[in-house]
Design an enzyme around this catalytic site. Structure first.
Site: not given
Length: 421
Positions: A127, A130, A132, A134, A174, A312, A315
């Site tokens: 992505d 963003s 991070n 996780w 979220y 992006d 998306t």
């Protein structure tokens, strides 16, 4: 964190195991599996139908049904089913929430990475919106069930000899739900044998904020390819660590998202065999996001004028200000449905005009026929309205990236586009 477009499906699927390769050119290639258009359309239609039946059963009028259905989708929610999400929205009157919303349930491309020693494998969304990394940890709540797509892969730090404890909190909101966990440090492996050591990432203990789309989906976590300014907890991104540790040849990565086929993520440069002609480079207007200046966004008689956008990979659709998307959709003959997504008569697809982005003095069109996601007799219009109070006005997601070989130059703070072969 970027705002993420509304969910257009409640289930996500992965067609095959990601493979990776490294040739003698020093590039690291990772296969990205594409979720089929049929799955996206089918899941979207079911979600819309469920919203309609639940809201109408409660005696709401048409306008209230639309508003409540949208709120249910936005919530992310700690409720385990979509019906429960709609019912909570009904109880609260569909109230607005001034919260950053990020929703991955419309993502189309996935790949695999390994964490720890010995390796534990995870399917992730790569992505660029963003920063991070996780993944869910053993014992994670709201992280899927074994009887749904085999459940999620979960990180077990006790089984990794290279695990290092960090312990600081990881917390993202979220909608009305949270994604919570704590940071840890371990080895990340890309393309089977490219190692990034001492990587700070999050072990998620509760993913309730991602809602049903995550539970039903076949991705385990997120690997952010944005800049450090977006990273929570002061974490260095995986790609920045790969640069610092000499694991990649150049400070670049590139996406080849061929239409109707699996894609490829190249790390450490770009693959000249994937495109033809020159690369057009454009500088970032804000190296916090992969954000660029858009000199114009136009289709037919509509023109947005000078604006901004981000490129992006997380998306699927192209998003823009609601009033602009409404005007574009109306001129194309598309109509809005319950979830804020537009549909169009499939017979009209051939007459949809091209959508053009003017970037760095050059026009980058998306053909009208590619502005739909089609399956059977249903055609989803691949543009969605989303109003971002602060930040970029447009998101150039996978619908745009499928048209052009897209290069992200981390060191040069620029994005490059070229014509794919």
């Amino acid at each position: 964190m970027l705002f993420r477009s509304l969910a257009i499906a409640s289930a996500l699927s992965l067609a095959s195991t990601t493979q990776a390769s490294e040739n003698n050119d020093g590039l690291i290639r990772m296969k990205l599996t594409k979720r089929s258009d049929h799955e996206m359309v089918a899941a979207h239609l079911k979600r819309e139908n469920d919203a309609l039946k639940i809201a109408m059963a409660n005696g709401n009028n048409n306008n209230e049904v639309v508003d409540i259905a949208k709120k249910a989708v936005l919530r992310g929610s700690q409720q385990s089913t979509f019906q429960e999400q709609v019912e909570v929205a009904l109880e609260e009157g569909g109230k607005s929430e001034n919260i950053n919303i990020k929703d991955y349930s419309n993502a189309q491309y996935y790949g695999t990475i390994q964490i720890g020693t010995p390796s534990q494998e995870f399917t992730v969304i790569f992505d660029t919106g963003s920063s991070n990394l996780w993944v869910p940890k053993v014992g994670c709540k709201n992280c899927g069930y074994w009887f749904i797509n085999g459940g999620k892969s979960k990180y077990d730090d006790a089984k990794s000899s290279t695990f290092q404890k960090d312990g600081s909190d990881f917390h993202i909101q979220y909608g009305s739900g949270d994604v919570q966990g704590f940071f840890a440090v371990d080895k990340i492996t890309l393309a089977e044998d490219i190692e990034v050591t001492n990587q700070k990432f999050a072990e998620v203990g509760d993913a309730g904020g991602l809602g049903v789309g995550y539970v039903m989906g076949q991705f385990d976590g997120i690997l952010g390819l944005g800049f450090e300014g977006l990273a929570l907890g002061g974490a260095t991104t995986v790609f920045k660590n790969a640069i610092d540790q000499g694991a990649v040849a150049q400070q670049m990565f590139a996406f080849d998202l061929g239409d109707n086929k699996d894609g490829e993520l190249t790390l450490g440069g770009y693959d000249e065999s994937k495109f033809t002609g020159p690369i057009t480079w454009t500088p970032l207007s804000e190296p916090k996001y992969w954000q660029i200046d858009l000199e114009d966004v136009s289709v037919g008689s509509f023109s947005a004028g000078k604006t901004s956008g981000i490129v992006d990979s997380g998306t699927s659709l192209i998003t823009g200000p609601s009033k602009d998307i409404m005007q574009i959709a109306s001129s194309a003959g598309a109509t809005a449905n319950l979830l804020g997504q537009y549909t169009i008569d499939c017979a009209k697809v051939s007459s949809i005009p091209d959508l053009e982005f003017k970037i760095n003095g050059k026009s980058w069109p998306v053909p009208g026929k590619d502005l739909v996601i089609q399956s059977g007799g249903t055609c989803l219009f691949a543009l969605m309205g989303m109003d971002i109070p602060q930040g970029p006005q447009w998101i150039l997601g996978d619908v745009f990236m499928r048209q052009y070989y897209t290069i992200f130059d981390y060191g040069g703070a620029r994005v490059g586009f070229a014509t794919p072969k």
